[in-house]
Design a protein around this motif. Structure first.
Motif, PDB file in Angstrom:
ATOM      1  N   LEU A 173       0.831  -1.211   0.000  1.00 11.50           N
ATOM      2  CA  LEU A 173       0.000   0.000   0.000  1.00 11.50           C
ATOM      3  C   LEU A 173       0.861   1.255   0.000  1.00 11.50           C
ATOM      4  N   TYR A 174       1.787   1.359   0.947  1.00 12.29           N
ATOM      5  CA  TYR A 174       2.610   2.561   1.051  1.00 12.29           C
ATOM      6  C   TYR A 174       3.483   2.741  -0.187  1.00 12.29           C
ATOM      7  N   GLY A 175       4.123   1.670  -0.651  1.00 10.34           N
ATOM      8  CA  GLY A 175       4.985   1.772  -1.817  1.00 10.34           C
ATOM      9  C   GLY A 175       4.232   2.182  -3.070  1.00 10.34           C
ATOM     10  N   THR A 176       3.009   1.664  -3.244  1.00 13.63           N
ATOM     11  CA  THR A 176       2.209   2.032  -4.412  1.00 13.63           C
ATOM     12  C   THR A 176       1.781   3.486  -4.335  1.00 13.63           C
ATOM     13  N   LEU A 177       1.429   3.939  -3.146  1.00 12.03           N
ATOM     14  CA  LEU A 177       1.070   5.349  -2.974  1.00 12.03           C
ATOM     15  C   LEU A 177       2.261   6.258  -3.276  1.00 12.03           C
ATOM     16  N   GLN A 178       3.459   5.802  -2.944  1.00 11.14           N
ATOM     17  CA  GLN A 178       4.652   6.570  -3.295  1.00 11.14           C
ATOM     18  C   GLN A 178       4.820   6.669  -4.814  1.00 11.14           C
ATOM     19  N   SER A 179       4.575   5.571  -5.521  1.00 12.69           N
ATOM     20  CA  SER A 179       4.674   5.588  -6.983  1.00 12.69           C
ATOM     21  C   SER A 179       3.630   6.516  -7.593  1.00 12.69           C
ATOM     22  N   ILE A 180       2.429   6.512  -7.019  1.00 10.70           N
ATOM     23  CA  ILE A 180       1.382   7.427  -7.489  1.00 10.70           C
ATOM     24  C   ILE A 180       1.789   8.876  -7.240  1.00 10.70           C
ATOM     25  N   PHE A 181       2.359   9.133  -6.077  1.00 11.95           N
ATOM     26  CA  PHE A 181       2.827  10.485  -5.738  1.00 11.95           C
ATOM     27  C   PHE A 181       3.823  10.968  -6.779  1.00 11.95           C
ATOM     28  N   GLN A 182       4.760  10.116  -7.153  1.00 11.29           N
ATOM     29  CA  GLN A 182       5.762  10.478  -8.155  1.00 11.29           C
ATOM     30  C   GLN A 182       5.134  10.713  -9.525  1.00 11.29           C
ATOM     31  N   ALA A 183       4.063   9.996  -9.834  1.00 14.89           N
ATOM     32  CA  ALA A 183       3.441  10.107 -11.151  1.00 14.89           C
ATOM     33  C   ALA A 183       2.637  11.393 -11.317  1.00 14.89           C
ATOM     34  N   LEU A 184       2.189  11.966 -10.224  1.00 18.79           N
ATOM     35  CA  LEU A 184       1.374  13.178 -10.276  1.00 18.79           C
ATOM     36  C   LEU A 184       2.223  14.431 -10.437  1.00 18.79           C
ATOM     37  N   LYS A 185       1.679  15.385 -11.182  1.00 16.17           N
ATOM     38  CA  LYS A 185       2.281  16.709 -11.225  1.00 16.17           C
ATOM     39  C   LYS A 185       2.079  17.390  -9.870  1.00 16.17           C
ATOM     40  N   PRO A 186       2.957  18.327  -9.471  1.00 15.14           N
ATOM     41  CA  PRO A 186       2.692  19.106  -8.263  1.00 15.14           C
ATOM     42  C   PRO A 186       1.335  19.796  -8.371  1.00 15.14           C
ATOM     43  N   GLY A 187       0.537  19.685  -7.333  1.00 18.75           N
ATOM     44  CA  GLY A 187      -0.819  20.215  -7.355  1.00 18.75           C
ATOM     45  C   GLY A 187      -1.833  19.234  -7.898  1.00 18.75           C
ATOM     46  N   GLY A 188      -1.367  18.074  -8.350  1.00 16.85           N
ATOM     47  CA  GLY A 188      -2.267  17.072  -8.912  1.00 16.85           C
ATOM     48  C   GLY A 188      -3.105  16.390  -7.853  1.00 16.85           C
ATOM     49  N   ALA A 215      -9.074   5.879   8.520  1.00 13.96           N
ATOM     50  CA  ALA A 215      -7.968   6.633   9.118  1.00 13.96           C
ATOM     51  C   ALA A 215      -6.620   6.025   8.723  1.00 13.96           C
ATOM     52  N   TYR A 216      -6.585   4.709   8.616  1.00 11.78           N
ATOM     53  CA  TYR A 216      -5.354   4.022   8.216  1.00 11.78           C
ATOM     54  C   TYR A 216      -4.965   4.392   6.785  1.00 11.78           C
ATOM     55  N   VAL A 217      -5.941   4.429   5.885  1.00 15.46           N
ATOM     56  CA  VAL A 217      -5.675   4.784   4.493  1.00 15.46           C
ATOM     57  C   VAL A 217      -5.172   6.228   4.400  1.00 15.46           C
TER      58      VAL A 217
END
Length: 283
Positions: A173-188, A215-217
């Protein structure tokens, strides 16, 4: 210029001004109307359209702030339930990318991965065959926690519907969210819908199979760098008691209990779901 010509000019100006008042200029249809029309489109199966009352696609996408000129990534689209709405909505001004399940190159061993790889192939083929409706759609893969190829600040919005519990089960979960974070433009924007577990207190919840604590998510997303900007009860279902023998899969559309208590599960409807809107900070 003569007085007669001047008077004619004034008269015609007043006449056309009146017409403008009676017939206001044509404006582009509101996104809500367009999204609802696409949700009810003939290109969608009866089974897919019957789920609109549970998944509320137009309201959900508007809550996330979707606009037709955006670059959007939909993660694990499955059978294309949301793709049928997103692709035609974005095809003229924006663009849609699908993060499909990992392609089966012969190395997949478990039945679930093989099944979903096959589902991804069918959706890719359907999109290509119905390009007039879907437009040009790009395909990448998500093998949690990484995208293939890697994505760096490519998207205005990333959407994931009922996938986080799968990532959590595999420890990604955390690692995938990190990959999503990287894929988004700032402000995305990251728009997430997920099965919601029963909250017992501020520090505990009851999470049977397929459900996640809200809350966990949120905490996992914030640790990955996101900021929660809004949550919504658009997809809430208070009739969902979340205490079934096979967890969320006992409910529609899966109905994993077969004929056992089938009428009861159909009456409950689809799961109670959190609907969360995160942003990637500009800094």
């Amino acid at each position: 210029m003569s007085i007669i010509t001047t008077r004619k000019t004034v008269i015609f100006s007043l006449f056309f001004a009146g017409l403008t008042w009676l017939c206001p200029p044509v404006v582009a249809e509101e996104p809500k109307l367009v999204l609802q029309q696409l949700a009810d489109a003939d290109q969608r199966s009866k089974e897919h359209k019957l789920r609109n009352k549970y998944r509320n696609p137009a309201e959900t996408l508007l809550f996330f702030g979707i606009q037709p000129q955006m670059s959007v990534l939909e993660i694990w689209p499955g059978h294309g339930w949301y793709t049928e709405i997103l692709a035609p909505f974005l095809k003229d001004q924006g663009n849609l990318t699908l993060a499909q399940f990992r392609h089966n190159d012969g190395s997949l061993k478990d039945e679930r991965s093989i099944f979903w790889a096959r589902v991804s192939e069918r959706l890719t083929q359907r999109v290509a065959e119905q390009s007039d409706y879907f437009g040009e759609v790009t395909n990448i893969e998500l093998d949690p926690p990484r995208f293939s190829p890697p994505q760096q600040e490519q998207f205005d919005m990333v959407l994931t519907f009922r996938n986080a519990h799968i990532w959590n089960e595999s420890g990604h979960l955390y690692g995938t969210l990190q990959s999503i974070f990287q894929a988004l433009k700032p402000g995305g924007v990251l728009g997430m819908v997920e099965h919601r577990s029963a909250r017992l207190s501020d520090i505990s919840s009851s999470a049977v199979e397929g459900y996640l604590d809200e809350a966990y998510v949120i905490q996992a997303a914030e640790q990955a760098g996101f900021e929660l900007v809004a949550s919504s009860e658009i997809n809430a279902n208070p009739a969902d008691t979340k205490n079934y023998p096979k967890g969320v899969y006992a409910l529609p559309p899966t109905l994993a209990m077969g004929q056992y208590n089938k009428a009861q599960y159909i009456a409950i409807g689809e799961s109670d779901r959190m609907t969360l809107k995160f942003i990637k900070p500009l800094e």
